[in-house]
Scaffold this active site. Structure first.
Site, PDB file in Angstrom:
ATOM      1  N   LYS A  59     -65.561   8.125  15.628  1.00  0.00           N
ATOM      2  CA  LYS A  59     -66.573   9.026  16.177  1.00  0.00           C
ATOM      3  C   LYS A  59     -66.402   9.138  17.685  1.00  0.00           C
ATOM      4  O   LYS A  59     -66.168   8.123  18.368  1.00  0.00           O
ATOM      5  CB  LYS A  59     -67.975   8.507  15.858  1.00  0.00           C
ATOM      6  CG  LYS A  59     -68.284   8.470  14.371  1.00  0.00           C
ATOM      7  CD  LYS A  59     -68.445   9.851  13.776  1.00  0.00           C
ATOM      8  CE  LYS A  59     -68.955   9.768  12.350  1.00  0.00           C
ATOM      9  NZ  LYS A  59     -69.128  11.111  11.743  1.00  0.00           N
ATOM     10  N   HIS A 109     -66.377  16.763   2.837  1.00  0.00           N
ATOM     11  CA  HIS A 109     -67.225  15.805   3.553  1.00  0.00           C
ATOM     12  C   HIS A 109     -67.973  14.880   2.594  1.00  0.00           C
ATOM     13  O   HIS A 109     -68.628  15.353   1.674  1.00  0.00           O
ATOM     14  CB  HIS A 109     -68.240  16.586   4.402  1.00  0.00           C
ATOM     15  CG  HIS A 109     -69.344  15.733   4.963  1.00  0.00           C
ATOM     16  ND1 HIS A 109     -70.634  15.785   4.476  1.00  0.00           N
ATOM     17  CD2 HIS A 109     -69.341  14.805   5.953  1.00  0.00           C
ATOM     18  CE1 HIS A 109     -71.383  14.936   5.163  1.00  0.00           C
ATOM     19  NE2 HIS A 109     -70.629  14.325   6.054  1.00  0.00           N
TER      20      HIS A 109
END
Ligand code: MG
Length: 393
Positions: A192, A323
């Site tokens: 991230k 996803h």
């Protein structure tokens, strides 16, 4: 000279009629899955969301007169779970007496039952749980893994891990997680980014790249928290890391911004997880906004909708990296013509009795029919609301 080969007809296949079946029972369950550690991505660091502590699941189980069963699910992170469950309760009755094979027609019937709340978002996410259960049932009745029912291109899909690289995790721990991930047979690592201090992101990424080496596939995910100039600057700085993709650099609905960024960078741009219908994905595709699309079947209304989008994506030669929800997406990715990626999250594992086989960087489609999962006792224990419709045979 024409040679004719005579064969004896196989009577078992030429006589008799296909048996029709009908739906007689459904059970809807609202399940709250607690997370071991509160989760933060860039949306928390920019103050837009609080750390995530649980995921809300809507499970739908369906049974037919002849005793065939299917199970499907949808989910919501942070708000929305009770709303999905409430909408599902209102529309479930519409499936009683219906032929479970006619999935497209049943999807449309459920949409029209709640037409006033639209064809995207929470309403169709509730429908997704029914849709996934119908596909599971159909594949089970055929005795096939879902990927095989759809038509598989491969029996395993490249997989990468996300859960080890969240922004709340200290860099040292991210490196340890990466080692454990690669040791478990997973092939790629996603980190991230989108920290308010871009230098922090770049230092962390440098440490990860040095740690895993140049050959391990590496992705980053900014979770929509850069503006256009920041995405441009960060995108340029990230080129040297040879990333598989930069995910959600911009607001999910900024198709034109994504298109300009994708055109200016060598690194592929990925997005689409936050979109809530096929129609919203069509806007992305129309703008050439992404090199990699990341649809989420539960979020866009289920497998029926995902397949329509996959056909369009293939037509545009897009890469596919669905996803979340690997339990569903493994099958859908295996049936996509262009070599895709599946995202590995172990969060859902306590909900099911079965585990996916992972080695050599790939996740394998099991030989179990349907999705290949049954609900665990733990999933029952985490059930906070339940509704049955009809009578179980
Ligand atoms: Mg993401």
């Amino acid at each position: 000279m024409v040679t004719t080969t005579h064969t004896t007809p196989h009577t078992a296949h030429t006589e008799g009629e296909a048996t029709l079946d009908r739906i007689v029972w459904l059970r809807l369950s609202s399940v709250a899955l607690p997370l071991a550690t509160p989760i933060s991505d860039a949306k928390v660091f920019t103050g837009r969301q609080k750390p995530m502590t649980e995921v809300a699941f809507l499970f739908v189980e369906i049974a037919t007169e002849q005793g065939h069963e299917g199970v499907g699910f949808s989910y919501s992170k942070r708000a929305g779970g009770p709303g999905q469950f409430a909408h599902a309760k209102e529309i479930a009755e519409n499936l009683i007496g219906e032929d479970p094979s006619d999935i497209g027609r049943l999807w449309t019937k459920l949409v029209w039952a709640g037409a006033s709340v639209g064809r995207s978002g929470l309403a169709t996410q509730a429908i997704a749980a029914f849709d996934v259960a119908l596909w599971d049932l159909k594949a089970k009745r055929a005795g096939l893994p879902l990927a095989k029912l759809l038509g598989a291109y491969r029996d395993s899909v490249r997989c990468y891990n996300t859960s080890g690289g969240f922004l709340h995790t200290p860099t040292e721990q991210v490196l340890e997680n990466a080692t454990a991930t690669l040791g478990s047979g997973i092939g790629g690592i996603k980190i991230k980014v989108g920290h308010p201090d871009g230098k922090y992101d770049l230092a962390r990424l440098t440490a990860v790249r040095e740690h895993i080496g140049d050959d391990v596939p590496l992705m980053v995910d900014a979770n929509q928290q850069w503006d256009r100039p920041t995405a441009q600057r960060m995108g340029r700085a990230l080129e040297e890391f040879n990333l598989v993709w930069i995910e959600e650099p911009l607001d999910a609905y900024d198709a034109a911004g994504h298109a300009a960024l994708a055109a200016s960078l060598d690194t592929p741009v990925a997005t689409g997880e936050m979109l809530a219908s096929v129609a919203e994905h069509v806007e992305l595709i129309r703008h050439n906004a992404a090199d990699v699309i990341q649809p989420d079947a539960p979020r866009i209304g289920g497998i029926t909708q995902f397949l329509k989008l996959a056909a369009l994506a293939e037509h545009h030669q897009l890469q596919l990296a669905p996803h979340f929800a690997m339990e569903i997406h493994l099958h859908l990715a295996a049936a996509y013509p262009i070599e895709p990626w599946v995202e590995h999250f172990d969060w859902l594992e306590p909900l099911f009795n079965e585990r996916l086989e992972i080695h050599d960087g790939r996740m394998y489609v099991s030989s179990r029919p349907g999705l290949g999962f049954t609900l665990s006792d733990q999933a029952r224990a985490w059930t906070i609301a339940e509704q049955e419709v009809g009578t179980r045979p």
